[in-house]
Design an enzyme around this catalytic site. Sequence first.
Site, PDB file in Angstrom:
ATOM      1  N   ARG A 148      53.770  50.379  57.558  1.00  0.00           N
ATOM      2  CA  ARG A 148      52.840  51.469  57.240  1.00  0.00           C
ATOM      3  C   ARG A 148      52.883  51.836  55.761  1.00  0.00           C
ATOM      4  O   ARG A 148      51.895  52.347  55.211  1.00  0.00           O
ATOM      5  CB  ARG A 148      53.141  52.674  58.133  1.00  0.00           C
ATOM      6  CG  ARG A 148      52.663  52.451  59.557  1.00  0.00           C
ATOM      7  CD  ARG A 148      53.179  53.507  60.497  1.00  0.00           C
ATOM      8  NE  ARG A 148      54.446  53.141  61.089  1.00  0.00           N
ATOM      9  CZ  ARG A 148      55.359  54.011  61.522  1.00  0.00           C
ATOM     10  NH1 ARG A 148      55.146  55.298  61.389  1.00  0.00           N
ATOM     11  NH2 ARG A 148      56.467  53.586  62.080  1.00  0.00           N
ATOM     12  N   GLU A 165      65.701  55.989  63.528  1.00  0.00           N
ATOM     13  CA  GLU A 165      65.671  56.893  64.688  1.00  0.00           C
ATOM     14  C   GLU A 165      65.708  56.045  65.961  1.00  0.00           C
ATOM     15  O   GLU A 165      66.219  56.468  66.979  1.00  0.00           O
ATOM     16  CB  GLU A 165      64.351  57.674  64.635  1.00  0.00           C
ATOM     17  CG  GLU A 165      64.466  59.131  64.945  1.00  0.00           C
ATOM     18  CD  GLU A 165      63.086  59.785  65.073  1.00  0.00           C
ATOM     19  OE1 GLU A 165      62.107  59.307  64.464  1.00  0.00           O
ATOM     20  OE2 GLU A 165      62.999  60.760  65.816  1.00  0.00           O
TER      21      GLU A 165
HETATM   22  O1  LIG Z   1      63.600  57.516  57.582  1.00  0.00           O
HETATM   23  P1  LIG Z   1      63.818  56.434  58.587  1.00  0.00           P
HETATM   24  O2  LIG Z   1      64.644  56.918  59.764  1.00  0.00           O
HETATM   25  O3  LIG Z   1      64.403  55.210  57.999  1.00  0.00           O
HETATM   26  O4  LIG Z   1      62.430  56.079  59.229  1.00  0.00           O
HETATM   27  C1  LIG Z   1      61.249  55.944  58.519  1.00  0.00           C
HETATM   28  C2  LIG Z   1      60.670  54.554  58.655  1.00  0.00           C
HETATM   29  O5  LIG Z   1      60.374  54.290  60.029  1.00  0.00           O
HETATM   30  C3  LIG Z   1      59.055  53.788  60.139  1.00  0.00           C
HETATM   31  O6  LIG Z   1      59.006  52.426  59.983  1.00  0.00           O
HETATM   32  P2  LIG Z   1      59.278  51.354  61.131  1.00  0.00           P
HETATM   33  O7  LIG Z   1      60.606  50.703  60.842  1.00  0.00           O
HETATM   34  O8  LIG Z   1      59.100  51.985  62.475  1.00  0.00           O
HETATM   35  O9  LIG Z   1      58.208  50.251  60.810  1.00  0.00           O
HETATM   36  P3  LIG Z   1      56.623  50.086  60.830  1.00  0.00           P
HETATM   37  O10 LIG Z   1      56.087  50.749  59.601  1.00  0.00           O
HETATM   38  O11 LIG Z   1      56.515  48.602  60.764  1.00  0.00           O
HETATM   39  O12 LIG Z   1      56.067  50.667  62.093  1.00  0.00           O
HETATM   40  C4  LIG Z   1      58.337  54.463  58.976  1.00  0.00           C
HETATM   41  O13 LIG Z   1      57.152  53.774  58.620  1.00  0.00           O
HETATM   42  C5  LIG Z   1      59.377  54.442  57.898  1.00  0.00           C
HETATM   43  O14 LIG Z   1      59.362  53.216  57.161  1.00  0.00           O
HETATM   44  N1  LIG Z   2      59.090  59.805  64.863  1.00  0.00           N
HETATM   45  C1  LIG Z   2      58.556  58.881  64.084  1.00  0.00           C
HETATM   46  N2  LIG Z   2      57.226  58.695  64.042  1.00  0.00           N
HETATM   47  C2  LIG Z   2      56.680  57.760  63.241  1.00  0.00           C
HETATM   48  N3  LIG Z   2      57.393  56.972  62.449  1.00  0.00           N
HETATM   49  C3  LIG Z   2      58.723  57.116  62.449  1.00  0.00           C
HETATM   50  N4  LIG Z   2      59.691  56.481  61.774  1.00  0.00           N
HETATM   51  C4  LIG Z   2      60.873  56.993  62.154  1.00  0.00           C
HETATM   52  N5  LIG Z   2      60.710  57.967  63.045  1.00  0.00           N
HETATM   53  C5  LIG Z   2      59.365  58.066  63.260  1.00  0.00           C
END
Ligand SMILES: O=P(O)(O)OC[C@H]1O[C@H](OP(=O)(O)OP(=O)(O)O)[C@H](O)[C@@H]1O
Ligand SMILES: Nc1ncnc2[nH]cnc12
Length: 181
Positions: A69, A106
């Site tokens: 994202r 998370e």
């Molecule tokens: O602060 P944190 O606990 O590290 O979480 C935040 C990260 O989690 C999500 O990514 P995700 O790894 O779910 O990947 P995506 O963007 O591919 O869905 C979001 O886009 C951040 O990059």
């Molecule tokens: N709760 C949440 N929603 C969307 N992106 C996330 N990345 C980590 N935690 C998330």
Amino acid sequence: MPTADQRELLLSGIRDVPDWPEPGIVFKDITPLLRNPAAFGAAVDLLAGIGDTGSGYDGLDAVVGIEARGFILGAPVAQRLGVGFVPVRKEGKLPSRTSSASYELEYGRETVEMHRDALSPGDTVLIVDDVLATGGTARATIDLVRGAGAQVAGVSVLMELGFLNGREKLRDVTLTALLSL
Ligand SMILES: O=P(O)(O)OC[C@H]1O[C@H](OP(=O)(O)OP(=O)(O)O)[C@H](O)[C@@H]1O
Ligand SMILES: Nc1ncnc2[nH]cnc12
């Protein structure tokens, strides 16, 4: 930072999805925001530091965006600021020589990687992502950037999940969260 109207516009594009990707997680889904050009455009401008109180980050060499994202938001921010874009990807996706860093999420554990030749010592970058949750992803990315000898001008995220205290891991950088949820 957003005006009250911009805040409402951004908030209107973020949907809570309970129990995804696993029970107990409330997932913040930004796909409605991306579908709305006014909200998407406001998010890009504000992440770039363009708004009532600023005309955009100066002196950057690149924007670093985090898969996946962070790509959607970071790439247009780079274009808006007239600089290039550096992708930080999940493990095993980048084709040339990489540096890597691992962290807890998370929901699970991840490793991120950056091409070793993506940044040069002395470069200054802005890191962009959608969500700051535990802060692990942003922390790992800062460490990759600094490991390349580059400087972090700031970390800009669309939203911060305040209850997870991700900010605590990022005390050594300027963090801008357009929304605190
Ligand atoms: O602060 P944190 O606990 O590290 O979480 C935040 C990260 O989690 C999500 O990514 P995700 O790894 O779910 O990947 P995506 O963007 O591919 O869905 C979001 O886009 C951040 O990059
Ligand atoms: N709760 C949440 N929603 C969307 N992106 C996330 N990345 C980590 N935690 C998330």
